[in-house]
Each structure stands twice: as structure tokens, then as C-alpha cells.
Write a protein that holds these residues in place. Structure first.
Motif, short mmCIF file in Angstrom:
data_model
loop_
_atom_site.label_atom_id
_atom_site.label_comp_id
_atom_site.label_asym_id
_atom_site.label_seq_id
_atom_site.Cartn_x
_atom_site.Cartn_y
_atom_site.Cartn_z
N LEU A 106 -43.18 27.50 34.38
CA LEU A 106 -41.55 26.50 34.54
C LEU A 106 -40.48 27.77 33.14
O LEU A 106 -39.64 26.25 32.67
N SER A 132 -38.26 11.81 25.09
CA SER A 132 -39.00 12.40 24.12
C SER A 132 -38.30 13.00 22.90
O SER A 132 -37.28 12.92 23.16
N MET A 187 -46.82 16.50 30.32
CA MET A 187 -45.23 15.78 30.17
C MET A 187 -45.94 14.31 30.24
O MET A 187 -46.74 14.30 31.23
N THR A 223 -48.45 11.21 29.89
CA THR A 223 -49.65 12.48 29.63
C THR A 223 -50.74 12.26 30.34
O THR A 223 -50.78 10.83 31.19
N MET A 283 -36.38 15.53 37.12
CA MET A 283 -35.85 14.94 36.43
C MET A 283 -33.97 14.11 36.76
O MET A 283 -33.74 13.31 36.15
N LEU A 328 -33.31 13.21 31.99
CA LEU A 328 -33.69 12.26 31.08
C LEU A 328 -33.74 12.88 29.74
O LEU A 328 -34.10 14.19 28.87
N ALA A 329 -33.49 11.83 28.08
CA ALA A 329 -33.80 12.55 27.35
C ALA A 329 -34.52 11.22 26.27
O ALA A 329 -34.18 10.69 25.81
N ASP A 336 -55.98 6.96 29.85
CA ASP A 336 -56.42 5.98 29.27
C ASP A 336 -55.88 4.31 28.68
O ASP A 336 -56.17 3.10 29.25
N TRP A 389 -37.71 17.14 23.89
CA TRP A 389 -37.09 17.89 24.85
C TRP A 389 -36.47 17.97 26.08
O TRP A 389 -36.65 16.32 26.29
N VAL A 390 -35.34 18.32 26.19
CA VAL A 390 -34.72 17.53 27.75
C VAL A 390 -34.39 18.74 28.67
O VAL A 390 -33.51 20.22 28.17
N THR A 391 -34.72 18.92 30.00
CA THR A 391 -35.44 19.79 31.01
C THR A 391 -33.53 19.73 31.52
O THR A 391 -32.73 18.89 31.17
N TRP A 400 -34.94 28.28 25.62
CA TRP A 400 -36.12 27.68 26.26
C TRP A 400 -36.81 28.52 26.04
O TRP A 400 -36.26 29.80 27.12
N ARG A 433 -43.34 11.85 19.63
CA ARG A 433 -43.72 13.04 20.01
C ARG A 433 -44.13 12.33 21.63
O ARG A 433 -42.73 12.29 22.27
N SER A 434 -45.06 12.54 22.69
CA SER A 434 -45.23 12.23 23.85
C SER A 434 -44.98 10.65 23.65
O SER A 434 -44.67 10.71 25.47
N ALA A 494 -47.91 22.44 32.53
CA ALA A 494 -46.62 21.83 31.99
C ALA A 494 -46.83 20.05 32.39
O ALA A 494 -46.78 19.16 32.32
N VAL A 541 -52.94 10.86 28.48
CA VAL A 541 -52.51 9.11 28.16
C VAL A 541 -52.95 8.31 29.20
O VAL A 541 -52.98 6.88 29.01
C1 LIG Z 1 -41.79 21.70 31.12
C2 LIG Z 1 -41.00 20.10 29.98
C3 LIG Z 1 -40.00 19.85 30.08
C4 LIG Z 1 -40.26 18.79 29.92
N1 LIG Z 1 -39.12 18.04 29.73
C5 LIG Z 1 -38.91 16.07 29.26
C6 LIG Z 1 -37.50 16.02 29.85
O1 LIG Z 1 -36.86 15.75 30.41
N2 LIG Z 1 -37.24 14.97 28.98
C7 LIG Z 1 -38.20 14.17 27.91
O2 LIG Z 1 -37.99 13.13 27.77
N3 LIG Z 1 -39.06 14.50 28.16
C8 LIG Z 1 -39.52 15.87 28.06
N4 LIG Z 1 -41.00 16.83 28.19
C9 LIG Z 1 -41.56 16.23 27.37
C10 LIG Z 1 -42.52 15.56 27.30
O3 LIG Z 1 -43.02 14.73 28.54
C11 LIG Z 1 -44.06 15.74 27.15
O4 LIG Z 1 -42.59 14.76 25.55
C12 LIG Z 1 -44.04 16.72 25.38
O5 LIG Z 1 -44.52 17.19 26.52
C13 LIG Z 1 -45.34 16.59 24.76
O6 LIG Z 1 -45.63 17.54 23.80
P1 LIG Z 1 -46.41 17.27 22.38
O7 LIG Z 1 -46.83 18.56 22.04
O8 LIG Z 1 -44.99 16.19 21.11
O9 LIG Z 1 -48.01 16.47 22.79
P2 LIG Z 1 -48.12 15.00 21.51
O10 LIG Z 1 -47.64 13.69 21.59
O11 LIG Z 1 -47.77 15.66 20.13
O12 LIG Z 1 -49.71 15.37 22.33
C14 LIG Z 1 -50.65 16.11 21.83
C15 LIG Z 1 -51.89 16.14 22.74
O13 LIG Z 1 -52.44 14.14 22.03
C16 LIG Z 1 -52.62 13.57 23.29
N5 LIG Z 1 -52.43 11.98 22.89
C17 LIG Z 1 -51.44 11.69 22.56
N6 LIG Z 1 -50.97 10.72 22.38
C18 LIG Z 1 -52.18 10.20 22.80
C19 LIG Z 1 -53.24 9.23 23.38
N7 LIG Z 1 -52.29 7.62 22.57
N8 LIG Z 1 -54.20 8.97 24.08
C20 LIG Z 1 -55.35 9.63 24.43
N9 LIG Z 1 -54.57 10.69 23.56
C21 LIG Z 1 -52.96 10.99 23.78
C22 LIG Z 1 -51.68 14.28 24.59
O14 LIG Z 1 -52.36 13.74 25.71
C23 LIG Z 1 -51.63 15.96 24.33
O15 LIG Z 1 -52.80 15.66 25.23
C24 LIG Z 1 -40.91 18.07 28.95
C25 LIG Z 1 -42.23 18.60 28.32
C26 LIG Z 1 -41.93 19.95 29.46
C27 LIG Z 1 -42.97 20.20 28.89
#
Ligand SMILES: Cc1cc2nc3c(=O)[nH]c(=O)nc-3n(C[C@H](O)[C@H](O)[C@H](O)COP(=O)(O)OP(=O)(O)OC[C@H]3O[C@@H](n4cnc5c(N)ncnc54)[C@H](O)[C@@H]3O)c2cc1C
Length: 376
Positions: A194, A117, A355, A358, A82, A114-115, A364, A147-149, A189, A122-123, A351, A361
Motif C-alpha cells: 500500500l 490509532s 489494520m 487486527t 478510509m 480516520l485518526a 479473539d 497512523w493516518v491514511t 510514509w 497501538r492497535s 496490510a 483481535v
Molecule cells: C497501511 C495502514 C494504514 C493504516 N491507516 C490507519 C488510519 O487511517 N487510521 C488509523 O487510526 N489507523 C490506521 N492504521 C493503523 C492500524 O489500524 C493499527 O493500529 C496498526 O497497524 C497497529 O500496529 P501496531 O504495531 O501498533 O500493532 P500492535 O497493537 O502492536 O499489535 C501487534 C500484534 O499483536 C496482536 N494483538 C494486539 N492485541 C491483541 C489482542 N488483544 N489479542 C490478540 N492479538 C493481539 C495484533 O494482532 C498484532 O498481530 C493503518 C495501518 C496500516 C498498516
């Protein structure tokens, strides 16, 4: 960079990381010894040009260094990743309001993260829902980052926010000191892997100088895609490689060292076990080769570079899931009862997949790219 130079810098980091990894995992504590060693090693500036105080390392160096750190301690590697991912957009678009920031990040004086998400998107990190208001040289926004590491440890947070008026991916990036009033990390956390990462939610209710922006107004999305994503994806893939390699090596060690006394044989005398060990090694070896191919492609971009960047993280994340799962199986109850480090590699490897971007994604996006569809 010469491998010997890297090894000399890495040695104290790996020693601190490996020596504390089990305790970091058990206690869920920040890997301070290893992160301090990293900050002292010069490796915080691994990918920063030498002219800016870095080591001028290549993407190949990132693969080797990041995977080695991950094999010793996954939490340390993700904190390091990060930092690297936060440093690269600062290198490409240094903020006027923070002269010298890049050198401070490269030297390890300032730890970055990085901040991106947000709870609302969400992701889908490329689409923050927080929106700025701009007045007389300052910028105000409130954001709920999910999430911010290194949330309680980083000195600099590279955060995204939408421009005052525009579409869902029209954003800016800002380099914000964590001590800025209005930044509040959330509760402690806890994660299945991790566990030393200090990856917490963070609320930002800030009014900051416009000079903390990276690049020109509205450049956030471009910086995410061009300055962050290649390094983040390759680095995240390298963490997966390191975890998979450590699990494969640990499984060989356990299988060759554990005996059936009544048969006078070791686990490795079983053909099924040997075949599993072989699969694990072949997969990690193939992954390492592929990541160096991607690294080479980043150094000499061609029309497949974007695809490779997308594929690298997804392929590596999946390989790590498969290999660490096999290692759990080969090492049986000894792994399940946490007598080996295998379960840590298995949990840490989960993890990478979630992350953002994902792995799902990325598949896709890759599918969109090869069928001629726009990614966003
Ligand atoms: C250990 C750890 C450290 C992290 N550190 C940081 C950080 O420092 N900074 C930061 O910004 N973020 C960080 N994150 C956040 C990370 O990048 C993701 O935003 C977060 O894990 C998403 O979780 P969610 O439950 O919101 O996922 P969701 O968006 O709810 O996704 C759930 C599922 O749906 C799937 N999905 C979603 N959209 C699609 C699509 N369009 N097509 C197909 N499948 C899809 C995903 O693949 C996943 O399997 C961290 C996450 C972890 C686990």
C-alpha cells in the motif's frame, strides 16, 4: 443500485487506478489520478443516503466497488475505504459546527480519513489515550496518532479523544479540518505494501469548537462500533477480496501464457499448478459469497450480524494472505522478480491483517462472543 450505474461511475476510476498502480507502488507516491477520478465519480458518496447527496448504495455495492478498485490499485482502495469509514459516522451523527459536511464528503469535495490509532494504545483503537479538556464551548486535546491514511491529503480527519473524565473507552469523535492549526503529519510514509497510501503518524495539538463533535458527548465508542466498524470491516474485507481475486486471475494468466519450449507445454499443463489455481479460485469465490452474506445481514440484522461483522475482516484478510502467497508460488521467479503485478498484491494484502481491528483481535472477539464473554 443498478449495476450499470455503478459500472459507468467506476470505469474511469478503474482506468486511472490500473494505469498508475505500478508507478504508485514503485515511487511510493499518492495515487492522485485515481483519487481525483474517485472524487469526480460520485462514488465518494456510495454509501450515503440519496437525500444527503449520496448514491444510497448498499453493503453489497460496497463489496463490489471496493473489491474492483483494490484489484486495480490497493493503495487507492485503502484511501477510498478510509474516506467511506470517516463518512459514515458523519452521516449518523452530523456535527452541528460543520453544516453541509456530509454533502461535501459525499460529493468528493472533501476527502476524509480516520485518526483513531494512537501510539499509547497501538492497535486497540477503541481506547484512545489522549484526553480532552473542555472550556466555554471549545475542546482542547493533544494526541499522538500512530497512523493516518492520506495524512497529507485528506481534508477532514475524524479523530477520537477521551472525554474529560471517564474510563478508557469513554470517548468522543470529532470532524477536524486538516488545515486546523496544531495538526502536523509526521515524516514520509514508507511501507512494504500500500505504498501510495500516505499513512503517516500525526500529532494533534488542537483547540477546536465543541460543535465539531459527532453526536452527543461520550458517544464516540458507540459510533466507532455501530457507524464505523461494520462499514470498515466489510470494506477492508472487500479490499482483501479484490487483491486475492487479482492475484488469482493474474496467476491463471501467467500459467496459461508461459510455456516450456522444450516440452511444448504451458505451466498450466502441470497438474500441481492447476490444483493451486483451482484452490485460489475456490477460496476467492467462497470469500465473495461470504461477504455478500455479511452484506445481506447488515441490511436485515439478526442475532448473527455482529459475529459476521467480526468474522468478515479476519476471514478475508487471511484468505488474501493465503491466495496471494499461492500466486507467488505458482508464478515462481517471474513473480519474485517483480515482472508481474503479483508481488504488489502479495505485499498490499499484508496490510489488512494488521489494520485495526487486527485479524487476531477479531478472532479473539469472535471467540469471546461465542463463549458468552464480554468483548471489552
Ligand atoms: C497501511 C495502514 C494504514 C493504516 N491507516 C490507519 C488510519 O487511517 N487510521 C488509523 O487510526 N489507523 C490506521 N492504521 C493503523 C492500524 O489500524 C493499527 O493500529 C496498526 O497497524 C497497529 O500496529 P501496531 O504495531 O501498533 O500493532 P500492535 O497493537 O502492536 O499489535 C501487534 C500484534 O499483536 C496482536 N494483538 C494486539 N492485541 C491483541 C489482542 N488483544 N489479542 C490478540 N492479538 C493481539 C495484533 O494482532 C498484532 O498481530 C493503518 C495501518 C496500516 C498498516
Amino acid at each position: 443500485m443498478a449495476p450499470r450505474v455503478i459500472q459507468e461511475r467506476l470505469a474511469p476510476v478503474l482506468e486511472a487506478a490500473a494505469g498508475n498502480a505500478a508507478d504508485v507502488d514503485r515511487a511510493g507516491r499518492f495515487p492522485r489520478e485515481a483519487v481525483d477520478a474517485l472524487r469526480d465519480s460520485g462514488l465518494c458518496g456510495l454509501t450515503v443516503p440519496e437525500a444527503e447527496g449520496g448514491l444510497g448504495g448498499s453493503p453489497h455495492d460496497l463489496v463490489e466497488v471496493m473489491s474492483s478498485v483494490a484489484a486495480a490499485c490497493g493503495s487507492t482502495a485503502m484511501i477510498y475505504l478510509m474516506h467511506v469509514a470517516a463518512t459514515m459516522p458523519v452521516a449518523v451523527a452530523p456535527p452541528d459546527g460543520h453544516p453541509g459536511l456530509l454533502r461535501e464528503m459525499a460529493s468528493g469535495a472533501k476527502l476524509g480519513t480516520l485518526a483513531f490509532s494512537e501510539r499509547g494504545s497501538r492497535s486497540h483503537f477503541w481506547a484512545p489515550v489522549s484526553r480532552q479538556a473542555q472550556t466555554n464551548g471549545s475542546v482542547a486535546f493533544s494526541a499522538t496518532k500512530s497512523w493516518v491514511t492520506s495524512a497529507g491529503e485528506a481534508d477532514i480527519i475524524v479523530s477520537s479523544a477521551l472525554v474529560p473524565e471517564g474510563g478508557p473507552i469513554d470517548s468522543d469523535l470529532f470532524a477536524i479540518p486538516r488545515a486546523t492549526p496544531g495538526i502536523e503529519p509526521g515524516g514520509p510514509w514508507t511501507g512494504m505494501g500500500l505504498r501510495g497510501n500516505d499513512s503517516r503518524p500525526m500529532s494533534l495539538e488542537v483547540e477546536i469548537p465543541a460543535g465539531w463533535r459527532l453526536g452527543s458527548p461520550g458517544e464516540g465508542f458507540r459510533l466507532m462500533m455501530e457507524a464505523v466498524l461494520p462499514w470498515f470491516n466489510l470494506g477492508n474485507a472487500s479490499v482483501s477480496l479484490g487483491l486475492a481475486t487479482a492475484a488469482a486471475d493474474g496467476a491463471v494468466k501467467h500459467a496459461t501464457g508461459s510455456s516450456f519450449q522444450h516440452l511444448g507445454e504451458s505451466l498450466a499443463d502441470l497438474p500441481t499448478i492447476r490444483a493451486q489455481l483451482a484452490r485460489m479460485h475456490i477460496r476467492t469465490d467462497a470469500l465473495r459469497s461470504y461477504l455478500h452474506e455479511v452484506a445481506g445481514s447488515l441490511m436485515q440484522p439478526d442475532d448473527r450480524t455482529q459475529l459476521r461483522v467480526l468474522a468478515s475482516k479476519a476471514y478475508a484478510n487471511d484468505t488474501a494472505l493465503e491466495v496471494t502467497d499461492m500466486a507467488m508460488r505458482v508464478c515462481g521467479g517471474a513473480a519474485f522478480s517483480q515482472h508481474l503485478a503479483i508481488d504488489r498484491f502479495f505485499r498490499d494484502a499484508r496490510a489488512g491483517h494488521v489494520m485495526a481491528p487486527t485479524a487476531d483481535v477479531l478472532y479473539d472477539f469472535y471467540g469471546k462472543a461465542i463463549t458468552g464473554r464480554p468483548l471489552f
